[in-house]
Scaffold this active site. Sequence first.
Site, PDB file in Angstrom:
ATOM      1  CG  ASP A 167      -1.444  44.629 -34.764  1.00 60.21           C
ATOM      2  OD1 ASP A 167      -2.557  44.126 -35.047  1.00 60.21           O
ATOM      3  OD2 ASP A 167      -0.602  44.945 -35.640  1.00 60.21           O
ATOM      4  CB  SER A 213       6.842  43.022 -49.144  1.00 55.92           C
ATOM      5  OG  SER A 213       5.511  42.814 -49.549  1.00 55.92           O
ATOM      6  CB  SER A 214       2.789  46.407 -48.074  1.00 55.12           C
ATOM      7  OG  SER A 214       2.363  45.644 -46.983  1.00 55.12           O
ATOM      8  CG  ASP A 273       2.834  44.532 -40.268  1.00 51.96           C
ATOM      9  OD1 ASP A 273       2.909  43.689 -39.351  1.00 51.96           O
ATOM     10  OD2 ASP A 273       1.929  44.535 -41.108  1.00 51.96           O
ATOM     11  CE1 TYR A 282      -5.097  42.350 -40.282  1.00 50.48           C
ATOM     12  CE2 TYR A 282      -6.420  44.336 -40.303  1.00 50.48           C
ATOM     13  CZ  TYR A 282      -5.337  43.622 -39.832  1.00 50.48           C
ATOM     14  OH  TYR A 282      -4.504  44.193 -38.902  1.00 50.48           O
TER      15      TYR A 282
HETATM   16  C1  GLA Z   1      -1.283  42.379 -40.792  1.00 51.28           C
HETATM   17  C2  GLA Z   1      -1.393  43.768 -40.178  1.00 51.28           C
HETATM   18  C3  GLA Z   1      -0.816  43.766 -38.763  1.00 51.28           C
HETATM   19  C4  GLA Z   1      -1.422  42.648 -37.920  1.00 51.28           C
HETATM   20  C5  GLA Z   1      -1.379  41.315 -38.655  1.00 51.28           C
HETATM   21  C6  GLA Z   1      -2.130  40.219 -37.918  1.00 51.28           C
HETATM   22  O1  GLA Z   1       0.061  42.054 -40.969  1.00 51.28           O
HETATM   23  O2  GLA Z   1      -0.701  44.710 -40.959  1.00 51.28           O
HETATM   24  O3  GLA Z   1      -1.004  45.025 -38.177  1.00 51.28           O
HETATM   25  O4  GLA Z   1      -2.724  42.970 -37.531  1.00 51.28           O
HETATM   26  O5  GLA Z   1      -1.910  41.416 -39.960  1.00 51.28           O
HETATM   27  O6  GLA Z   1      -1.548  39.942 -36.691  1.00 51.28           O
END
Ligand code: GLA
Length: 408
Positions: free
Chosen positions: A19, A112-113, A166, A218
């Site tokens: 994303d 959840s966040s 999300d 991340y």
């Molecule tokens: C987390 C991030 C999402 C996405 C995923 C990995 O959930 O909030 O935006 O990047 O990791 O696909």
Amino acid sequence: MNWLASAPGRVNLIGEHTDYNGLPVFPMAIDRDVRIEYRVSDHPVVRLDSPLARFDPFTFQLKRPIEAASQGHWSNYVRAAAKGLMEHGVRMERGIEGTVTGDVPIASGLSSSSALVVASALALLKANGVEVGRDAGPGPTISGLELAALMARAERFVGLEGGGMDQAACLHGVAGHALRIDFEPLRVKPVAVPKGWRWVVASSLVRAEKSGGAREAYNERARQCREALAGVGDAFANDGPTTPEGARSGAVALTYRDLVAHGDMDGLLDHARRILAPVLFRRFRHVVTEGRRVARAEVAMRDGDMSRFGNLMVGSHDSLRDDYEVSTFELDKLVTVALEAGAAGARLTGAGFGGCAVALCDQAAVGAVMDALAARFYEPRLGQPPTGDEMFAAKPSGGARVRIADRP
Ligand code: GLA
């Protein structure tokens, strides 16, 4: 009057770490949610508590600037929603006072966040007379897509350079459907999940906090992807293989979307391998191949060919483990056990570094897969059978909403 804002978690079926690279994802909203039961306050203040032990009560004023609480504090997700709405120009004259409950497992890669961010936004919008939806009414409105994009940006207040999956899945979930979500601009297309197929979600028992340790890893992946794209883009501008129109001359910035659309994937990867450092090449290969897998998975689901969908999930997991390096020993084990017990596909879901795996199962195989996970994964680790929070069959569900609470 008491109101109830509820927002579901999500499980991503395929399209991981795509994303924020402008490539599609394919999640579904699940039948577990975060709920805020609240009263509208005449003052611009947010006062929330929760029966959950680690969530201590908090209060903050809806006045700029909205300051962050200490790192990892749950109020930051509510503050992020309020800050995002205020920066968007929503006048916050009234606040909310209430209690947060819910059954989305926390720090499990099930969002959840983001569910808390979205539920907070819906509650604050309702309190201030702003309706969600294009034709929502005569007063001020915000469209669902606009709100999803706004909350994706707002949640970055908490520090993770997340994409928009999300928040979009949480707001736009449709019962019985997975969601093909595209970005820049945000679009959501529901795809019916064929009858007789189930999604088993299984926790690795390792927490993956968006605001905690997983955050740095991340954000580092996001940086590496940008660096890899810039490297490949420069090479295209000079002497790359046949390029998307305009990129050779350097006239347009190359995007991952251009690259996935590129006909000769093998040629592209050979080229990228020559110019990128090995670690950047592996990140790059995950992103472009995962982008392709999402498109193929959507077609497989529309065709009702779920064993093809399952194979793509396995390809996704392998790539996340080997090229993107976000899997863990426990996630790999969950995937192996589920596949050996008869799942049609399985992979880690969410950012990785812990959290959950998701397994696609023919209805008839669900029992065998859950029994195998219980016997081979949970019982040795927990010393007892798993409870419903560690492993459950998730249903594709509807999106976030606000309604009048049942009780006064
Ligand atoms: C987390 C991030 C999402 C996405 C995923 C990995 O959930 O909030 O935006 O990047 O990791 O696909």
